[in-house]
Design a protein around this motif. Sequence first.
Motif, mmCIF file in Angstrom:
data_model
loop_
_atom_site.group_PDB
_atom_site.id
_atom_site.type_symbol
_atom_site.label_atom_id
_atom_site.label_comp_id
_atom_site.label_asym_id
_atom_site.label_seq_id
_atom_site.Cartn_x
_atom_site.Cartn_y
_atom_site.Cartn_z
ATOM 1 N N GLU A 90 0.664 -1.295 -0.135
ATOM 2 C CA GLU A 90 0.096 0.087 -0.207
ATOM 3 C C GLU A 90 1.011 1.381 -0.131
ATOM 4 O OE1 GLU A 90 -2.691 -0.542 3.278
ATOM 5 O OE2 GLU A 90 -3.745 -1.944 2.250
ATOM 6 N N ILE A 92 1.070 4.997 0.704
ATOM 7 C CA ILE A 92 0.217 6.142 1.317
ATOM 8 C C ILE A 92 0.900 7.328 0.978
ATOM 9 C CG2 ILE A 92 -0.307 7.083 3.723
ATOM 10 C CD1 ILE A 92 -0.846 4.176 4.427
ATOM 11 N N ALA A 98 -2.247 13.294 10.082
ATOM 12 C CA ALA A 98 -3.713 12.547 10.616
ATOM 13 C C ALA A 98 -3.296 11.161 10.725
ATOM 14 C CB ALA A 98 -4.535 12.927 9.454
ATOM 15 N N SER A 100 -2.346 7.574 11.446
ATOM 16 C CA SER A 100 -0.927 6.973 11.945
ATOM 17 C C SER A 100 0.174 7.664 12.238
ATOM 18 C CB SER A 100 -1.078 5.615 11.242
ATOM 19 O OG SER A 100 -0.417 5.775 10.071
ATOM 20 N N ILE A 101 0.338 8.633 11.248
ATOM 21 C CA ILE A 101 1.495 9.392 11.241
ATOM 22 C C ILE A 101 1.409 10.426 12.651
ATOM 23 C CG2 ILE A 101 0.949 11.533 9.791
ATOM 24 C CD1 ILE A 101 4.080 10.999 9.057
ATOM 25 N N PHE A 176 -4.270 9.541 1.284
ATOM 26 C CA PHE A 176 -4.701 8.644 0.691
ATOM 27 C C PHE A 176 -3.870 7.379 0.466
ATOM 28 C CE2 PHE A 176 -2.498 9.474 -3.503
ATOM 29 C CZ PHE A 176 -2.131 10.892 -3.333
ATOM 30 N N LYS A 177 -4.237 6.323 0.286
ATOM 31 C CA LYS A 177 -3.749 4.965 -0.160
ATOM 32 C C LYS A 177 -3.819 4.567 -1.445
ATOM 33 C CE LYS A 177 -5.674 1.295 0.688
ATOM 34 N NZ LYS A 177 -6.123 0.309 -0.164
ATOM 35 N N ASP A 196 -13.208 5.807 1.301
ATOM 36 C CA ASP A 196 -12.680 4.828 2.035
ATOM 37 C C ASP A 196 -11.242 4.851 2.227
ATOM 38 O OD1 ASP A 196 -15.127 3.662 2.266
ATOM 39 O OD2 ASP A 196 -14.699 1.616 1.291
ATOM 40 N N GLY A 197 -10.533 5.113 1.287
ATOM 41 C CA GLY A 197 -8.836 5.179 1.603
ATOM 42 C C GLY A 197 -8.282 6.393 1.426
ATOM 43 N N CYS A 198 -9.221 7.494 1.472
ATOM 44 C CA CYS A 198 -8.535 8.949 1.476
ATOM 45 C C CYS A 198 -9.064 9.535 2.644
ATOM 46 C CB CYS A 198 -9.303 9.692 0.343
ATOM 47 S SG CYS A 198 -8.607 9.209 -1.503
HETATM 48 P P1 TMP Z 1 -3.236 5.926 8.349
HETATM 49 O O1 TMP Z 1 -3.229 7.360 8.869
HETATM 50 O O2 TMP Z 1 -4.097 4.912 9.167
HETATM 51 O O3 TMP Z 1 -1.924 5.396 7.975
HETATM 52 O O4 TMP Z 1 -4.069 5.848 6.792
HETATM 53 C C1 TMP Z 1 -3.373 6.806 6.011
HETATM 54 C C2 TMP Z 1 -4.500 7.091 4.828
HETATM 55 O O5 TMP Z 1 -4.368 5.544 4.066
HETATM 56 C C3 TMP Z 1 -6.105 7.096 4.999
HETATM 57 O O6 TMP Z 1 -6.529 8.003 4.217
HETATM 58 C C4 TMP Z 1 -6.617 5.830 4.998
HETATM 59 C C5 TMP Z 1 -5.841 5.182 4.057
HETATM 60 N N1 TMP Z 1 -5.450 3.701 4.379
HETATM 61 C C6 TMP Z 1 -6.381 2.630 3.723
HETATM 62 O O7 TMP Z 1 -7.114 2.875 2.737
HETATM 63 N N2 TMP Z 1 -6.256 1.418 3.936
HETATM 64 C C7 TMP Z 1 -5.319 0.782 4.929
HETATM 65 O O8 TMP Z 1 -5.062 -0.089 5.061
HETATM 66 C C8 TMP Z 1 -4.447 1.857 5.662
HETATM 67 C C9 TMP Z 1 -3.586 1.568 6.632
HETATM 68 C C10 TMP Z 1 -4.744 3.167 5.284
#
Ligand code: TMP
Length: 234
Positions: A90, A92, A98, A100-101, A176-177, A196-198
């Motif tokens: 993945e 990122i 925001a 995890s960072i 985003f991812k 979902d991923g942003c």
């Molecule tokens: P994080 O702050 O949890 O690392 O996520 C950073 C971005 O990546 C956030 O927009 C959500 C996305 N993401 C996913 O879509 N799937 C994942 O498994 C993870 C860890 C993050």
Amino acid sequence: MEKREKLYEGKAKVIYTTDDPDTLIMHFKDEATAFDAKKKGVIKNKGVINNRISSRLFKFLEEKGIKTHFVSELTEREMAVKRLDIIPVEVIVRNFTAGSISKRLGVEEGIELKTPVVEFCYKSDELGDPFINASIIKAFGFANQDEVRRMEETSLKVNKLLSKFFDERGIILVDFKLEFGRHKGTLLLGDEITPDGCRLWDKETKEKLDKDRFRRDLGKIEEAYEEVLNKVMG
Ligand code: TMP
Ligand code: ASP
């Protein structure tokens, strides 16, 4: 194109084969998960909204010269995509702190980064999508040096394009991812680009318009996804 059998069912999507061995159908579900599937739920109509948002964004990126797996939007919940050999990484990209960072570095959310950050994670729910780096990706054979370089370059280019796209529509692209895969030897952007991923924040109010509303039980989840759809289409 004719739909054949189910190839794979993920947390938010189902993949079907078709009569064309190079093309798959991606079906978007309403199911939502967070925290490596430890939290589960349903976001009403999410599949329909995400299919439309992702199709719009892939079309936009293709117009700007980014190679993606997108072929066409087929039905409310389905898009045709090129078959990919998915790289289990993945990528990122972050413009603001925001998630995890912020936790990892002990900083509040919403601080603008001096330069965009690119991170790699290994795709594994069991392991909690652990943080990895280019050296690990190469050493374990997940991708080669050239692919790692191109994933990073393409992700930063996508970031520039999408940051501007969202900014013009009153939304801040916080992070985003992305996922990549190989199709007949060519590296293509795969998966989806959706709330979902942003992380997407309203530019004026800083209100969260993404899956953090589900992760953090903030309410008005469907409304937020709907708002992103309307702005992306506008
Ligand atoms: P994080 O702050 O949890 O690392 O996520 C950073 C971005 O990546 C956030 O927009 C959500 C996305 N993401 C996913 O879509 N799937 C994942 O498994 C993870 C860890 C993050
Ligand atoms: N999509 C991942 C999961 O289902 C991580 C997340 O988005 O929070 O756990």
